[in-house]
Design a protein around this motif. Structure first.
Motif, mmCIF file in Angstrom:
data_model
loop_
_atom_site.group_PDB
_atom_site.id
_atom_site.type_symbol
_atom_site.label_atom_id
_atom_site.label_comp_id
_atom_site.label_asym_id
_atom_site.label_seq_id
_atom_site.Cartn_x
_atom_site.Cartn_y
_atom_site.Cartn_z
ATOM 1 N N HIS A 63 -20.096 10.190 11.923
ATOM 2 C CA HIS A 63 -19.206 9.057 12.200
ATOM 3 C C HIS A 63 -17.923 9.204 11.384
ATOM 4 O O HIS A 63 -17.954 9.520 10.203
ATOM 5 C CB HIS A 63 -19.914 7.744 11.859
ATOM 6 C CG HIS A 63 -19.029 6.557 11.999
ATOM 7 N ND1 HIS A 63 -18.212 6.379 13.099
ATOM 8 C CD2 HIS A 63 -18.789 5.497 11.183
ATOM 9 C CE1 HIS A 63 -17.526 5.267 12.959
ATOM 10 N NE2 HIS A 63 -17.849 4.716 11.804
ATOM 11 N N GLY A 93 -16.570 -2.765 0.733
ATOM 12 C CA GLY A 93 -16.349 -1.337 0.958
ATOM 13 C C GLY A 93 -17.266 -0.423 0.175
ATOM 14 O O GLY A 93 -17.803 0.554 0.706
ATOM 15 N N ARG A 94 -17.466 -0.744 -1.102
ATOM 16 C CA ARG A 94 -18.290 0.166 -1.920
ATOM 17 C C ARG A 94 -19.739 0.185 -1.467
ATOM 18 O O ARG A 94 -20.381 1.225 -1.472
ATOM 19 C CB ARG A 94 -18.206 -0.237 -3.390
ATOM 20 C CG ARG A 94 -16.830 0.046 -3.900
ATOM 21 C CD ARG A 94 -16.701 -0.012 -5.359
ATOM 22 N NE ARG A 94 -15.330 0.415 -5.663
ATOM 23 C CZ ARG A 94 -14.907 0.689 -6.856
ATOM 24 N NH1 ARG A 94 -15.701 0.587 -7.880
ATOM 25 N NH2 ARG A 94 -13.658 1.077 -7.028
ATOM 26 N N ASN A 120 -10.830 4.960 11.910
ATOM 27 C CA ASN A 120 -12.223 4.684 12.307
ATOM 28 C C ASN A 120 -12.221 3.930 13.639
ATOM 29 O O ASN A 120 -11.788 2.787 13.706
ATOM 30 C CB ASN A 120 -12.864 3.847 11.196
ATOM 31 C CG ASN A 120 -14.297 3.455 11.499
ATOM 32 O OD1 ASN A 120 -14.813 3.713 12.598
ATOM 33 N ND2 ASN A 120 -14.943 2.826 10.536
ATOM 34 N N ARG A 149 -8.064 7.790 -0.745
ATOM 35 C CA ARG A 149 -9.327 7.038 -0.625
ATOM 36 C C ARG A 149 -10.025 7.217 0.717
ATOM 37 O O ARG A 149 -11.213 6.993 0.836
ATOM 38 C CB ARG A 149 -9.104 5.530 -0.804
ATOM 39 C CG ARG A 149 -8.388 5.113 -2.054
ATOM 40 C CD ARG A 149 -9.303 5.214 -3.259
ATOM 41 N NE ARG A 149 -8.551 4.907 -4.466
ATOM 42 C CZ ARG A 149 -8.815 3.904 -5.264
ATOM 43 N NH1 ARG A 149 -9.821 3.102 -5.009
ATOM 44 N NH2 ARG A 149 -8.082 3.708 -6.334
ATOM 45 N N ARG A 184 -4.894 -5.437 3.201
ATOM 46 C CA ARG A 184 -4.716 -3.977 3.048
ATOM 47 C C ARG A 184 -6.050 -3.255 2.863
ATOM 48 O O ARG A 184 -6.131 -2.048 3.052
ATOM 49 C CB ARG A 184 -3.804 -3.696 1.846
ATOM 50 C CG ARG A 184 -4.399 -4.137 0.518
ATOM 51 C CD ARG A 184 -3.476 -3.848 -0.636
ATOM 52 N NE ARG A 184 -4.129 -4.210 -1.895
ATOM 53 C CZ ARG A 184 -3.616 -4.004 -3.076
ATOM 54 N NH1 ARG A 184 -2.409 -3.461 -3.183
ATOM 55 N NH2 ARG A 184 -4.256 -4.343 -4.171
ATOM 56 N N ASN A 228 -14.386 7.637 7.279
ATOM 57 C CA ASN A 228 -13.659 7.866 6.042
ATOM 58 C C ASN A 228 -13.944 9.296 5.600
ATOM 59 O O ASN A 228 -15.093 9.726 5.577
ATOM 60 C CB ASN A 228 -14.228 6.838 5.039
ATOM 61 C CG ASN A 228 -13.665 6.939 3.670
ATOM 62 O OD1 ASN A 228 -13.503 8.034 3.142
ATOM 63 N ND2 ASN A 228 -13.380 5.809 3.074
ATOM 64 N N THR A 278 0.845 -1.188 0.000
ATOM 65 C CA THR A 278 0.000 0.000 0.000
ATOM 66 C C THR A 278 0.883 1.242 0.000
ATOM 67 O O THR A 278 2.109 1.134 0.148
ATOM 68 C CB THR A 278 -0.938 0.005 1.235
ATOM 69 O OG1 THR A 278 -1.899 1.046 1.085
ATOM 70 C CG2 THR A 278 -0.193 0.216 2.551
ATOM 71 N N MET A 299 -15.401 -6.820 4.607
ATOM 72 C CA MET A 299 -16.174 -5.605 4.307
ATOM 73 C C MET A 299 -16.302 -5.415 2.803
ATOM 74 O O MET A 299 -15.296 -5.461 2.087
ATOM 75 C CB MET A 299 -15.481 -4.377 4.908
ATOM 76 C CG MET A 299 -16.260 -3.101 4.662
ATOM 77 S SD MET A 299 -15.427 -1.662 5.330
ATOM 78 C CE MET A 299 -14.029 -1.574 4.234
#
Ligand code: ACO
Length: 317
Positions: A242, A207-208, A272, A34, A147, A245, A26, A205
């Motif tokens: 929250h 993510g999208r 997070n 991101r 990652r 991100n 990464t 997860m």
């Protein structure tokens, strides 16, 4: 209900994106672009219950109360070293409080769920002062070889003391069962009778999907609460969202059409920290002198489940 004290605590080990580059494929650039996260605090020598107790003690001090004044403790937590007893019991002992306690798990929306419970207890006169502690260590749910997930999280605790008042103007909770989008399955003890296939996985997860649900549900919750109270975005001093991100925070802000200064964030420093994110950010605003009596604040959080919670409160201190 009204909030009369806040507190927070974070682990000492700060893990920068550059440190992650050393063992993950990464880059600081990818993570920053991101997620907006530059650094996260991760538990090393600390115990979660000690951090939770530190946050709680700070909130009590801010409220001008002692542990003896607390009638109920609600702890929001997704995972910790103990399955039983409840983390709230351990915190109660460390604080020296004598009241009943309860753990809840509404994932990242836990602080709002806890406030909703506290409001009900106060309305029924079942408690005078309630301590809400959100303590989370998501760094222990992720695979540090993945990652896509481990770069997102940090650990920490946030707390608030609430008491009777008229400052909670509106609150809304939702749950939509979507377990496959975000989950962590852990290993239970084997028995001689288990012959089904079982799955144990670090945090998974999509993510999208989380991104889309987070943005659309948070917007919907906030709009509903503003309509319900007859308020507009102009009446709100801060939108305390929250801290998952930076892109999610910015997307919600764009939908709301409010200036950057009114949507505070610290995800760049802490990552997070699940349900602890909201009370920890609130504590930062409170201690930073950013809040004045009468300010209206919107809180909105979303998490695994899928759960969401949002509320409008007037600052009472
Ligand atoms: N470094 C470099 N590359 C990465 C990393 C990383 N840390 N992580 C994933 N990638 C790669 C993927 O492997 C993929 O590569 P490929 O195209 O070769 O397959 C590529 O980047 C794109 O991956 P996506 O997952 O599609 O990337 P996306 O743009 O969706 O960003 C992210 C991923 C940041 C997780 C985004 O989906 C997101 O923000 N989702 C919201 C989830 C969230 O914030 N969850 C927080 C926890 S849940 C909660 O609090 C409610």
């Amino acid at each position: 209900m009204k909030i009369i004290g806040t507190g927070s605590a974070h682990p000492k080990c700060a893990v920068s994106n550059e440190m992650l580059e050393k063992f993950l494929e990464t880059t600081d650039e990818w993570i920053t672009e991101r997620t907006g996260i530059k650094e996260r605090r991760v538990i090393s020598t600390e115990k979660l219950e000690d951090m939770a107790t530190e946050a709680a003690n700070k909130a009590l001090e801010d409220a001008g109360l002692t542990a003896a004044d607390i009638d109920y403790i609600i702890c929001s937590n997704v995972v910790n070293e103990y399955v039983t007893p409840a983390l709230s019991c351990i915190i109660q002992g460390k604080l020296g409080a004598k009241c009943p306690t309860l753990d809840i798990n509404a994932a990242c929306a836990g602080f709002i769920y806890a406030m909703d419970m506290a409001e009900d207890k106060l309305k029924c006169n079942k408690a005078k002062n309630i301590l809400i502690v959100c303590a989370e260590e998501p760094s222990r749910m992720v695979s540090w070889k993945n990652r896509s997930t481990c770069v997102l999280f940090g650990d920490g605790a946030g707390a608030a003391v609430v008491t009777a008042g008229d400052e909670l103007k509106a609150i809304r909770l939702t749950t939509e069962s979507m377990a496959d989008v975000l989950y962590y399955q852990r290993k239970l003890e084997p028995t001689p009778y288990i012959d089904k296939e079982e799955n144990f996985e670090p945090l998974v997860m999509r993510g999208r999907e989380v991104f889309k649900h987070a943005v659309s549900n948070s917007n919907k919750d906030i709009k509903i609460l503003l309509d319900e109270t007859g308020l507009t975005t102009d009446d709100i001093k801060y939108f305390v969202l929250h801290q998952a991100n930076r892109r999610i925070i910015d997307a919600i802000r764009n939908f709301l059409g409010v200036e950057e200064e009114r949507v505070p964030h610290n995800v760049e420093r802490y990552g997070n920290i699940s349900s602890a994110a909201l009370p920890a950010l609130l504590d930062e605003l409170n201690r930073g002198g950013k809040l004045q009596k009468g300010d209206k604040l919107v809180f909105s959080a979303f998490g695994a489940g899928f759960t969401t919670g949002a509320c409008i409160i007037e600052w009472a201190k």
